[in-house]
Motif scaffolding. Structure first.
Motif, PDB file in Angstrom:
ATOM      1  N   ARG A   1      26.406  49.027   3.181  1.00  0.00           N
ATOM      2  CA  ARG A   1      27.236  49.878   4.036  1.00  0.00           C
ATOM      3  C   ARG A   1      27.323  49.256   5.420  1.00  0.00           C
ATOM      4  N   THR A   2      28.521  48.955   5.830  1.00  0.00           N
ATOM      5  CA  THR A   2      28.737  48.414   7.171  1.00  0.00           C
ATOM      6  C   THR A   2      29.893  49.153   7.817  1.00  0.00           C
ATOM      7  N   ARG A   3      29.897  49.140   9.130  1.00  0.00           N
ATOM      8  CA  ARG A   3      30.990  49.763   9.879  1.00  0.00           C
ATOM      9  C   ARG A   3      31.904  48.672  10.394  1.00  0.00           C
ATOM     10  N   ALA A   4      33.184  48.952  10.338  1.00  0.00           N
ATOM     11  CA  ALA A   4      34.145  48.001  10.882  1.00  0.00           C
ATOM     12  C   ALA A   4      34.065  47.986  12.404  1.00  0.00           C
ATOM     13  N   ALA A   5      33.770  49.124  12.993  1.00  0.00           N
ATOM     14  CA  ALA A   5      33.691  49.237  14.453  1.00  0.00           C
ATOM     15  C   ALA A   5      32.483  50.099  14.811  1.00  0.00           C
ATOM     16  N   PRO A   6      31.945  49.927  15.992  1.00  0.00           N
ATOM     17  CA  PRO A   6      30.812  50.777  16.390  1.00  0.00           C
ATOM     18  C   PRO A   6      31.269  52.225  16.541  1.00  0.00           C
ATOM     19  N   PRO A   7      30.339  53.162  16.447  1.00  0.00           N
ATOM     20  CA  PRO A   7      30.739  54.570  16.603  1.00  0.00           C
ATOM     21  C   PRO A   7      31.251  54.809  18.021  1.00  0.00           C
ATOM     22  N   PRO A   8      32.128  55.786  18.190  1.00  0.00           N
ATOM     23  CA  PRO A   8      32.666  56.057  19.529  1.00  0.00           C
ATOM     24  C   PRO A   8      31.582  56.580  20.458  1.00  0.00           C
ATOM     25  N   PRO A   9      31.725  56.355  21.758  1.00  0.00           N
ATOM     26  CA  PRO A   9      30.704  56.832  22.696  1.00  0.00           C
ATOM     27  C   PRO A   9      30.647  58.355  22.733  1.00  0.00           C
ATOM     28  N   ARG A  10      29.440  58.890  22.896  1.00  0.00           N
ATOM     29  CA  ARG A  10      29.248  60.343  22.950  1.00  0.00           C
ATOM     30  C   ARG A  10      29.881  60.917  24.202  1.00  0.00           C
ATOM     31  N   ILE A  11      30.422  62.107  24.079  1.00  0.00           N
ATOM     32  CA  ILE A  11      30.959  62.840  25.219  1.00  0.00           C
ATOM     33  C   ILE A  11      29.852  63.758  25.706  1.00  0.00           C
TER      34      ILE A  11
END
Length: 156
Positions: free
Chosen positions: A20-30
Protein backbone atom coordinates in the motif's frame (compact mmCIF):
# COMPACT_ATOMS: atom_id res chain seq x y z
CA UNK A 1 -11.71 -36.59 -1.25
CA UNK A 2 -10.18 -34.25 1.33
CA UNK A 3 -11.09 -30.61 1.25
CA UNK A 4 -8.65 -27.69 1.54
CA UNK A 5 -9.19 -25.41 4.48
CA UNK A 6 -10.50 -21.88 3.72
CA UNK A 7 -7.43 -20.33 5.32
CA UNK A 8 -5.17 -22.27 3.01
CA UNK A 9 -7.12 -21.05 -0.01
CA UNK A 10 -6.89 -17.42 1.13
CA UNK A 11 -3.20 -17.73 1.92
CA UNK A 12 -2.52 -18.99 -1.58
CA UNK A 13 -4.36 -16.01 -3.13
CA UNK A 14 -2.70 -13.31 -1.01
CA UNK A 15 0.81 -14.65 -0.77
CA UNK A 16 2.43 -11.50 -2.22
CA UNK A 17 -0.02 -8.62 -1.90
CA UNK A 18 0.82 -5.32 -3.52
CA UNK A 19 2.25 -2.86 -1.01
CA UNK A 20 0.00 0.00 0.00
CA UNK A 21 1.48 3.30 -1.09
CA UNK A 22 0.10 6.79 -1.47
CA UNK A 23 0.50 8.73 -4.65
CA UNK A 24 0.65 11.97 -2.65
CA UNK A 25 1.14 12.80 1.02
CA UNK A 26 -2.00 13.37 3.07
CA UNK A 27 -3.29 16.95 3.09
CA UNK A 28 -2.20 19.19 5.97
CA UNK A 29 -4.49 19.23 9.01
CA UNK A 30 -6.73 22.23 9.53
CA UNK A 31 -6.31 23.57 13.04
CA UNK A 32 -9.33 22.76 15.22
CA UNK A 33 -10.84 20.14 12.88
CA UNK A 34 -10.53 16.36 12.94
CA UNK A 35 -8.60 14.45 10.29
CA UNK A 36 -11.86 13.18 8.75
CA UNK A 37 -13.30 16.67 8.44
CA UNK A 38 -10.01 18.01 7.11
CA UNK A 39 -9.99 15.35 4.40
CA UNK A 40 -13.62 16.13 3.51
CA UNK A 41 -12.77 19.86 3.28
CA UNK A 42 -9.82 19.17 0.99
CA UNK A 43 -12.05 17.00 -1.22
CA UNK A 44 -14.59 19.84 -1.46
CA UNK A 45 -11.86 22.32 -2.37
CA UNK A 46 -10.57 19.98 -5.08
CA UNK A 47 -14.04 19.10 -6.41
CA UNK A 48 -15.59 22.58 -6.62
CA UNK A 49 -12.82 24.99 -7.66
CA UNK A 50 -14.01 28.57 -8.06
CA UNK A 51 -13.13 32.04 -6.79
CA UNK A 52 -14.07 31.26 -3.19
CA UNK A 53 -12.78 27.68 -3.06
CA UNK A 54 -9.18 26.96 -3.95
CA UNK A 55 -6.75 24.52 -2.30
CA UNK A 56 -6.07 25.78 1.21
CA UNK A 57 -8.85 28.39 1.17
CA UNK A 58 -10.68 26.93 4.17
CA UNK A 59 -7.57 26.77 6.30
CA UNK A 60 -6.65 30.35 5.40
CA UNK A 61 -10.20 31.62 5.96
CA UNK A 62 -10.51 29.90 9.33
CA UNK A 63 -7.11 31.27 10.40
CA UNK A 64 -8.13 34.78 9.30
CA UNK A 65 -11.48 34.54 11.09
CA UNK A 66 -9.79 33.43 14.33
CA UNK A 67 -7.06 36.07 14.03
CA UNK A 68 -9.66 38.81 13.65
CA UNK A 69 -11.34 37.75 16.89
CA UNK A 70 -8.28 38.13 19.11
CA UNK A 71 -9.16 38.27 22.80
CA UNK A 72 -10.14 41.68 24.06
CA UNK A 73 -13.11 43.85 24.91
CA UNK A 74 -13.06 46.72 22.45
CA UNK A 75 -15.29 46.69 19.37
CA UNK A 76 -13.81 45.35 16.14
CA UNK A 77 -14.41 46.82 12.68
CA UNK A 78 -13.93 44.59 9.62
CA UNK A 79 -11.93 46.14 6.79
CA UNK A 80 -12.24 45.67 3.05
CA UNK A 81 -9.19 44.01 1.47
CA UNK A 82 -6.92 46.11 -0.74
CA UNK A 83 -7.32 43.74 -3.69
CA UNK A 84 -10.76 42.11 -3.39
CA UNK A 85 -10.64 40.54 -6.87
CA UNK A 86 -7.58 38.41 -6.03
CA UNK A 87 -8.66 35.11 -4.38
CA UNK A 88 -5.87 35.09 -1.78
CA UNK A 89 -6.09 38.80 -0.98
CA UNK A 90 -9.88 38.73 -0.71
CA UNK A 91 -9.55 36.64 2.46
CA UNK A 92 -7.91 39.63 4.17
CA UNK A 93 -11.48 40.88 4.61
CA UNK A 94 -12.92 38.78 7.43
CA UNK A 95 -16.38 38.96 5.83
CA UNK A 96 -15.04 37.34 2.66
CA UNK A 97 -13.30 34.72 4.78
CA UNK A 98 -16.64 33.96 6.44
CA UNK A 99 -18.26 33.73 2.98
CA UNK A 100 -15.70 31.10 2.02
CA UNK A 101 -16.40 29.13 5.20
CA UNK A 102 -20.15 29.30 4.52
CA UNK A 103 -19.59 27.98 0.99
CA UNK A 104 -17.50 25.08 2.27
CA UNK A 105 -20.08 24.35 4.96
CA UNK A 106 -22.82 24.23 2.33
CA UNK A 107 -20.93 21.68 0.22
CA UNK A 108 -19.66 19.35 2.97
CA UNK A 109 -21.30 16.01 3.82
CA UNK A 110 -23.49 16.05 6.97
CA UNK A 111 -21.05 14.79 9.61
CA UNK A 112 -18.05 17.01 8.67
CA UNK A 113 -20.48 19.90 8.14
CA UNK A 114 -21.72 19.49 11.70
CA UNK A 115 -18.19 19.63 13.09
CA UNK A 116 -17.31 22.74 11.07
CA UNK A 117 -20.66 24.32 12.01
CA UNK A 118 -19.94 23.87 15.72
CA UNK A 119 -16.53 25.55 15.32
CA UNK A 120 -18.12 28.39 13.35
CA UNK A 121 -20.96 28.81 15.86
CA UNK A 122 -18.49 29.65 18.62
CA UNK A 123 -16.59 32.06 16.37
CA UNK A 124 -19.81 33.65 15.09
CA UNK A 125 -20.94 34.35 18.66
CA UNK A 126 -17.69 36.17 19.36
CA UNK A 127 -17.94 38.04 16.03
CA UNK A 128 -21.48 39.19 16.79
CA UNK A 129 -20.49 40.28 20.30
CA UNK A 130 -17.38 42.22 19.24
CA UNK A 131 -18.74 44.00 16.13
CA UNK A 132 -21.48 46.59 15.87
CA UNK A 133 -24.56 46.32 13.63
CA UNK A 134 -24.72 48.62 10.62
CA UNK A 135 -28.25 50.10 10.26
CA UNK A 136 -27.64 50.90 6.58
CA UNK A 137 -26.67 47.34 5.73
CA UNK A 138 -29.99 45.88 6.92
CA UNK A 139 -31.74 47.11 3.77
CA UNK A 140 -29.09 45.61 1.46
CA UNK A 141 -29.70 42.03 2.56
CA UNK A 142 -26.99 39.37 2.33
CA UNK A 143 -25.43 37.36 5.08
CA UNK A 144 -25.64 38.69 8.63
CA UNK A 145 -21.86 39.07 8.96
CA UNK A 146 -21.89 41.65 6.13
CA UNK A 147 -24.34 43.76 8.15
CA UNK A 148 -21.71 44.91 10.66
CA UNK A 149 -19.96 48.29 10.80
CA UNK A 150 -16.62 48.33 9.01
CA UNK A 151 -13.89 50.84 8.42
CA UNK A 152 -11.71 51.58 5.40
CA UNK A 153 -9.51 49.10 3.62
CA UNK A 154 -7.00 46.62 5.00
CA UNK A 155 -3.51 48.14 5.02
CA UNK A 156 -4.60 51.72 4.24
Amino acid sequence: MPRRRPGALRAHRTRHPAPRTRAAPPPPRILGLSATTTLAVHRVEATYPDVLLFPGATSTALFRYRAFLIPGRRPLYPRTSVCPSCPGCALDDVREARDTLAEVLRRLPPRPAGELASVLAALDGRYAARTLPDPRAAAEGGAWWHGRLGEGAEGW
